[in-house]
Design an enzyme around this catalytic site. Structure first.
Site, PDB file in Angstrom:
ATOM      1  N   VAL A  56       0.838  -1.206   0.000  1.00  0.00           N
ATOM      2  CA  VAL A  56       0.000   0.000   0.000  1.00  0.00           C
ATOM      3  C   VAL A  56       0.874   1.258   0.000  1.00  0.00           C
ATOM      4  CG1 VAL A  56      -2.004  -1.043   1.168  1.00  0.00           C
ATOM      5  CG2 VAL A  56      -0.167  -0.005   2.543  1.00  0.00           C
ATOM      6  N   GLU A  57       0.246   2.399  -0.377  1.00  0.00           N
ATOM      7  CA  GLU A  57       1.030   3.644  -0.297  1.00  0.00           C
ATOM      8  C   GLU A  57       0.616   4.524   0.874  1.00  0.00           C
ATOM      9  OE1 GLU A  57      -1.039   6.544  -3.638  1.00  0.00           O
ATOM     10  OE2 GLU A  57       0.383   5.000  -4.306  1.00  0.00           O
ATOM     11  N   THR A  58      -0.561   4.230   1.450  1.00  0.00           N
ATOM     12  CA  THR A  58      -1.068   5.073   2.544  1.00  0.00           C
ATOM     13  C   THR A  58      -1.535   4.215   3.715  1.00  0.00           C
ATOM     14  OG1 THR A  58      -1.835   6.752   0.974  1.00  0.00           O
ATOM     15  CG2 THR A  58      -2.877   6.766   3.151  1.00  0.00           C
TER      16      THR A  58
END
Ligand code: PLP
Ligand code: CA
Length: 302
Positions: free
Chosen positions: A21-23
């Site tokens: 994931v990026e967040t």
């Protein structure tokens, strides 16, 4: 016919989750802090995630503070978090009113604490009520009629330690006598943990009073409704499939993540125990569970 959700898996490889994931959206109470106490290992975990380029967002259903006031709380706890990364349900109420172009010449009646007032003010909305109405009493003389301001176009209800009958009657008049009046709830948490000694009636109890008297359902802007998730995703231009929602509560945090189509991680550092998660009466299963977020620092692939 509903298929049973797959049972949550214990988190064994944090790196894999972090890379996927990026967040990260973190719930606050039970994940970052408990009341006014920081949970062990949180600063190091947040530093590690930032150093790996992750966007961090903090979401709380507690409407008693504004995002600026939460900014101070993070600072006091020694955490480097900016106001723009904080999304409290108080802020969500003001953001929702902005999103529907609530007219600036109308007013909001507030059943709640200072956080909601501060956010409404910052957004340029006029309001009435709040803690100020906490001392008001109704004297029921024969023929007594309570008047209300006809310019009120929305009633916002959140957790309120100054809750009383005056506010219920006033807000009910606004909602019932004006079919166009919005009925907004910051959150509907049944109970909350004001002290660690017991559970205390949460924001859902104040909202419930108005559901009872108006026979209307509120528009919820806090977790688990999708409003804040959509808001955060739009604000930062992120795909929800690139978000992992981390929380300690199944019916708010984990549902919030699932409603948004995010990955979900339950931490056992707050209100949910492993036996509650695994109870046959629980139907909400996160993707993963672990004890606390600092497990990210130690859980590596075997
Ligand atoms: N509402 C109130 C009044 C609270 O005190 C709390 C937690 O302390 C919450 C809601 C839940 O907050 P969070 O969403 O950060 O777990
Ligand atoms: Ca929580």
């Amino acid at each position: 016919f509903k298929t049973k959700a797959a049972a949550a898996q214990p988190l064994t490889n944090a790196d894999e989750l972090i890379d996927s994931v990026e967040t990260f959206i973190f719930d606050c109470d039970g994940v970052i802090w408990k009341g006014d106490k920081l949970i062990d290992g949180v600063p190091q975990t947040l530093d590690m995630l930032r150093s790996r380029g992750k966007r961090l967002v903090f979401v709380t259903n507690n409407s008693t503070k504004s995002r600026k006031q939460y900014g101070k709380k993070f600072e006091t706890l020694g955490l480097d978090v900016s106001e723009e990364e904080i999304f409290a349900s108080s802020f969500a109420a003001a953001a929702y009113l902005k999103s529907v172009d609530f007219p600036k010449d109308k007013k909001v009646y507030v059943v709640g604490e200072d956080g909601i007032l501060k956010e409404l003010e910052l957004a340029g909305f006029q309001y009435l009520g709040g803690p100020e109405d906490g001392g008001k009493k109704i004297e029921l003389k024969p023929g007594f009629l309570m008047e209300h301001d006809k310019d009120i176009g929305a009633v916002v209800v959140g957790f309120d330690r100054y809750f009383n009958y005056y506010k219920v009657q006033y807000g009910t008049l606004c909602i019932r006598e004006n079919p166009g009046c919005l009925f907004i709830a910051t959150n509907r948490d049944a109970v909350t943990h004001l002290t660690d000694a017991q559970e205390w009636a949460g924001g859902g109890s104040m909202v419930g009073a108005f559901v009872g008297s108006t026979q209307r359902e509120p528009l919820v802007v806090g977790k688990p409704s999708t409003f804040m998730m959509d808001y955060v995703a739009n604000k930062f231009g992120i795909l929800k499939s690139q978000i992992c929602m981390v929380g300690d509560r199944l019916d708010t945090d984990i549902l919030f993540g699932q409603n948004g189509g995010c990955k979900t991680l339950l931490v056992l550092s707050g209100v949910t125990s492993l036996s509650m998660l695994q109870s046959p009466s629980n139907s909400i299963q996160p993707d993963f569970y672990t004890n606390k977020i600092s497990d990210f620092l130690s859980l590596k692939a075997a």
